[in-house]
Design a protein around this motif. Structure first.
Motif, short mmCIF file in Angstrom:
data_model
loop_
_atom_site.label_atom_id
_atom_site.label_comp_id
_atom_site.label_asym_id
_atom_site.label_seq_id
_atom_site.Cartn_x
_atom_site.Cartn_y
_atom_site.Cartn_z
N ILE A 141 0.87 -1.19 0.00
CA ILE A 141 0.00 0.00 0.00
C ILE A 141 0.90 1.23 0.00
CG2 ILE A 141 -1.86 1.16 1.23
CD1 ILE A 141 -2.92 -1.48 1.16
N ALA A 142 0.66 2.12 -0.97
CA ALA A 142 1.56 3.27 -1.14
C ALA A 142 0.84 4.60 -0.91
CB ALA A 142 2.15 3.24 -2.55
N TRP A 144 0.62 9.08 -1.38
CA TRP A 144 0.52 9.97 -2.53
C TRP A 144 1.71 10.91 -2.68
CZ3 TRP A 144 1.01 14.31 0.18
CH2 TRP A 144 0.37 14.43 1.42
N ASN A 145 2.62 10.93 -1.73
CA ASN A 145 3.62 12.01 -1.81
C ASN A 145 4.71 11.75 -2.86
OD1 ASN A 145 4.60 9.97 -0.19
ND2 ASN A 145 5.68 11.33 1.21
N LYS A 168 -1.43 -1.31 -4.13
CA LYS A 168 -2.52 -0.32 -4.18
C LYS A 168 -1.92 1.06 -3.98
CE LYS A 168 -5.26 1.64 -1.30
NZ LYS A 168 -5.32 2.97 -1.96
N THR A 220 3.50 2.09 3.18
CA THR A 220 4.06 3.41 3.47
C THR A 220 2.86 4.32 3.61
OG1 THR A 220 6.10 2.98 2.30
CG2 THR A 220 5.54 5.28 2.63
N ASP A 222 0.44 6.75 6.82
CA ASP A 222 0.27 7.39 8.10
C ASP A 222 0.42 6.38 9.26
OD1 ASP A 222 -0.77 10.03 9.13
OD2 ASP A 222 -2.14 8.63 10.11
N THR A 225 -2.75 4.53 9.95
CA THR A 225 -3.00 3.45 8.99
C THR A 225 -2.13 2.24 9.34
OG1 THR A 225 -3.33 5.19 7.35
CG2 THR A 225 -3.21 2.96 6.51
N LEU A 244 6.20 4.68 8.21
CA LEU A 244 5.10 5.55 8.63
C LEU A 244 5.56 7.01 8.73
CD1 LEU A 244 3.68 3.01 11.22
CD2 LEU A 244 3.12 3.24 8.80
N CYS A 277 8.24 12.49 4.38
CA CYS A 277 8.24 11.99 5.76
C CYS A 277 9.56 12.28 6.48
CB CYS A 277 7.93 10.51 5.77
SG CYS A 277 8.91 9.62 4.57
N GLU A 377 2.62 15.32 12.68
CA GLU A 377 3.14 15.48 11.34
C GLU A 377 2.18 16.36 10.53
OE1 GLU A 377 3.15 11.95 8.80
OE2 GLU A 377 5.19 12.46 8.28
N PHE A 379 2.96 17.66 7.20
CA PHE A 379 3.07 17.32 5.78
C PHE A 379 2.73 18.53 4.92
CE2 PHE A 379 3.22 13.17 3.28
CZ PHE A 379 4.36 12.75 3.94
N HIS A 443 16.29 2.88 4.12
CA HIS A 443 15.41 3.95 4.57
C HIS A 443 14.31 3.31 5.41
CE1 HIS A 443 12.69 7.44 4.37
NE2 HIS A 443 11.75 6.55 4.20
P1 NAD Z 1 -2.41 7.25 4.42
O1 NAD Z 1 -2.00 6.32 5.50
O2 NAD Z 1 -3.67 7.98 4.58
O3 NAD Z 1 -2.54 6.46 3.05
C1 NAD Z 1 -1.49 5.64 2.59
C2 NAD Z 1 -2.09 4.50 1.82
O4 NAD Z 1 -2.81 3.68 2.73
C3 NAD Z 1 -3.09 4.94 0.75
O5 NAD Z 1 -2.92 4.13 -0.39
C4 NAD Z 1 -4.42 4.68 1.42
O6 NAD Z 1 -5.46 4.45 0.50
C5 NAD Z 1 -4.11 3.44 2.23
N1 NAD Z 1 -4.99 3.20 3.37
C6 NAD Z 1 -5.60 4.11 4.14
N2 NAD Z 1 -6.35 3.49 5.09
C7 NAD Z 1 -6.19 2.17 4.92
C8 NAD Z 1 -6.69 1.00 5.59
N3 NAD Z 1 -7.52 1.09 6.62
N4 NAD Z 1 -6.30 -0.21 5.14
C9 NAD Z 1 -5.45 -0.31 4.10
N5 NAD Z 1 -4.97 0.74 3.42
C10 NAD Z 1 -5.32 1.97 3.82
O7 NAD Z 1 -1.18 8.21 4.17
P2 NAD Z 1 -1.08 9.33 3.05
O8 NAD Z 1 -1.81 10.49 3.59
O9 NAD Z 1 -1.41 8.82 1.71
O10 NAD Z 1 0.49 9.58 3.02
C11 NAD Z 1 1.12 10.40 3.90
C12 NAD Z 1 1.73 9.60 5.04
O11 NAD Z 1 2.69 8.68 4.53
C13 NAD Z 1 2.47 10.49 5.99
O12 NAD Z 1 2.16 10.13 7.30
C14 NAD Z 1 3.92 10.19 5.68
O13 NAD Z 1 4.81 10.42 6.72
C15 NAD Z 1 3.88 8.77 5.31
N6 NAD Z 1 5.06 8.44 4.51
C16 NAD Z 1 6.03 7.69 5.10
C17 NAD Z 1 7.18 7.37 4.40
C18 NAD Z 1 8.25 6.55 5.04
O14 NAD Z 1 9.07 6.04 4.33
N7 NAD Z 1 8.24 6.37 6.34
C19 NAD Z 1 7.32 7.78 3.09
C20 NAD Z 1 6.31 8.54 2.50
C21 NAD Z 1 5.16 8.85 3.24
#
Ligand code: NAD
Length: 491
Positions: A141-142, A144-145, A168, A220, A222, A225, A244, A277, A377, A379, A443
């Protein structure tokens, strides 16, 4: 207009992809159903048997071809990435796409270097050796950033190690992940090895991670999540890999090169409009330098050019969506209401920028370590600056959050640097820089930033299972150790 197909879809619904620079629709993708998830997992499961038996050399060759295809289509990848995320075209080209190509080439090489420990006789009657094996179907699961890079970080180590994958991407930025999966097919990676489904996390993501045939989940996203993923994975004791959130400290000691620290803080805070992140979010500056540091940072922030992401002279573009713009604005307004001081920016884009999800580069001070703006965070392009007096106080402030993804230390004293590196709780610590990454190095975070590593050879620890094989050497019916079971000799 970009119209993408996911590899399996029974859906009639579509997801509209919006350009955050102007609110206009730039493409559509089919919205997958739970049935599509099941089909994609089944395809991945069927193909695992064959793909896992390919040789490292065969997988490596296909990945080299993939790198060539992505390099050939670099301009198209960069353009679509910019259109769906709002990141400046210069950044998409030189960071996202160039980084992805380098990552593919790294894993093309690393695929041939998967190894276990040397075989040896750890018991005099047996030879032991280690097999490092793929796990099966990976559900990824990825966010959007960095849509392209995150797709690559998930897909590459998984398939290089012989797994198959269902990815996804985030619903608002699915286009380059789908293009990447199409490039995998074009490179000759068999259909069904890399699969993409699209749709809301709570439904499509949840269906993927809870599927019994998915043997590992990599997210990757929140931290909240991540907690849901762990809860769901616990039901079938699935392996999890969680990248996260972060709240990186930028720790400036009084002997730091001031100009370098100032420029580094602005670049580290504004990368990807702060939607990174590892972005510098909390500049903690030792008092003798504090005032000059703040003055320098504000002066550069005020000169940053916000604008059309397609214009090569733009420094930062809009946030990824109007929803994210509201979220960032909410953090800043609440900080203001709590008595924090906004030193520059602090507002949504004005004038012509109103049509996009823009937010001004912002510097905030006078926050307490317990406040939301210090702890959560954001963002967005928001840097918090705070002074400290003693070295240990700075380190304690740096560690005073639930996250532990990245940090930087700024000093000209190697002893100070090394002590800070040792004391800071984070998966990456930079000294006199903030942000650079390389494919050869891991990373990933600690604390509530998650666990497990992306990139580098260490990522194979996530995507492979270790099997101990023990071969008996004496050929005798009655082994020496049987004495502990049978009181009398049987023969
Ligand atoms: P998000 O957790 O809302 O969404 C990430 C992905 O998870 C999306 O594809 C979303 O559809 C999916 N998702 C959401 N709820 C879910 C559930 N209940 N079950 C399964 N999948 C689910 O995060 P976001 O807002 O898209 O991205 C920003 C976050 O990602 C920030 O917190 C950021 O720090 C983190 N991030 C972390 C890294 C890292 O390497 N640590 C890198 C990039 C982004």
């Amino acid at each position: 207009m970009y119209k993408a197909e996911t590899q399996s879809t029974s859906s009639v619904d579509i997801i509209k992809v919006i350009n955050p620079a102007n609110g206009q629709k730039i493409g559509t993708v089919p919205r997958s159903t739970v049935e599509d998830v099941n089909t994609a997992v089944l395809k991945a499961k069927i193909n695992f048997t064959k793909w896992s038996k390919t040789t490292p050399g065969e997988r490596s060759l296909l990945l080299h071809r993939l790198a060539d295809i992505v390099a050939r289509k670099a301009a198209e990848f960069a353009q679509i990435e910019t259109l769906q995320t709002g990141k400046p075209i210069r950044f998409s080209t030189e960071f996202d796409v160039a980084g992805t190509i380098d990552n593919i080439r790294f894993f093309a090489g690393a695929a041939r270097n998967l190894e276990g420990k040397a075989a040896a006789e750890y018991s005099s009657d047996h030879t032991s050796f280690i097999r490092r094996e793929p796990i099966g179907v990976i559900g990824s699961i990825a966010p959007w950033n960095y849509p392209l890079q995150m797709a690559a970080w998930k897909i590459l180590p998984a398939i290089a190690a012989g797994n198959t994958i269902v990815l996804k991407p985030a619903s608002n930025t699915p286009l380059t992940a789908i293009m990447f999966a199409e490039a995998c097919l074009e490179a000759g990676i068999p259909d069904g090895v890399v699969n993409v489904v699209c749709g809301p996390g709570g439904e499509i993501g949840a269906a993927l991670i809870s599927h019994p045939d998915v043997k590992m989940v990599s997210l990757t996203g929140d931290t909240d999540t991540g907690k849901k993923v762990m809860e769901s994975a616990s039901k079938t004791v699935k392996r999890t890999h969680l990248e996260l959130g972060g709240k990186a400290p930028f720790l400036v000691f009084d002997d730091a090169g001031l100009e370098a620290a100032i420029q580094g803080a602005v670049a580290g805070a504004l990368i990807n409009s702060g939607q990174d992140c590892t972005a510098a979010t909390r500049a903690l500056v030792q008092r003798p330098l504090y005032d000059r540091f703040v003055e320098g940072v504000v002066s550069i922030m005020e000169k940053i050019k916000l604008g059309d992401p397609m214009d090569p002279s733009t420094d930062i573009g809009p946030l990824v969506s109007f929803k994210q713009q509201e979220r960032v604005n909410g953090f800043v307004r609440r900080a203001e209401a709590e008595g924090c001081q906004i030193l520059c920016g602090g507002n949504k884009g004005k004038g012509a920028l109103k049509k996009g999800a823009y937010f001004e580069p912002t510097v905030i001070t006078k926050a307490t370590p317990e406040s939301e703006i210090f702890q959560k965070e954001i963002f967005g392009p928001v840097l918090l600056v705070l002074p400290f007096t003693y070295e240990q106080e700075g380190i304690d402030l740096a560690n005073h959050v639930d996250f532990g993804l990245a940090a930087s230390v700024w000093t000209s004293d190697i002893t100070r640097a090394m002590n800070a590196v040792r004391s800071i709780h984070a998966g990456t610590v930079w000294v006199n820089d903030h942000i650079p990454i390389v494919s050869e190095m891991p990373h990933g975070g600690i604390k509530q930033s998650g666990f497990g590593k992306d990139m580098s050879g260490y990522s194979f620890d996530e995507y492979t299972a270790i099997k101990h094989v023990m071969i008996e050497l004496t050929g005798q019916r009655e082994k020496d150790w049987h004495r502990v079971i049978f009181k009398n000799k049987l023969s």
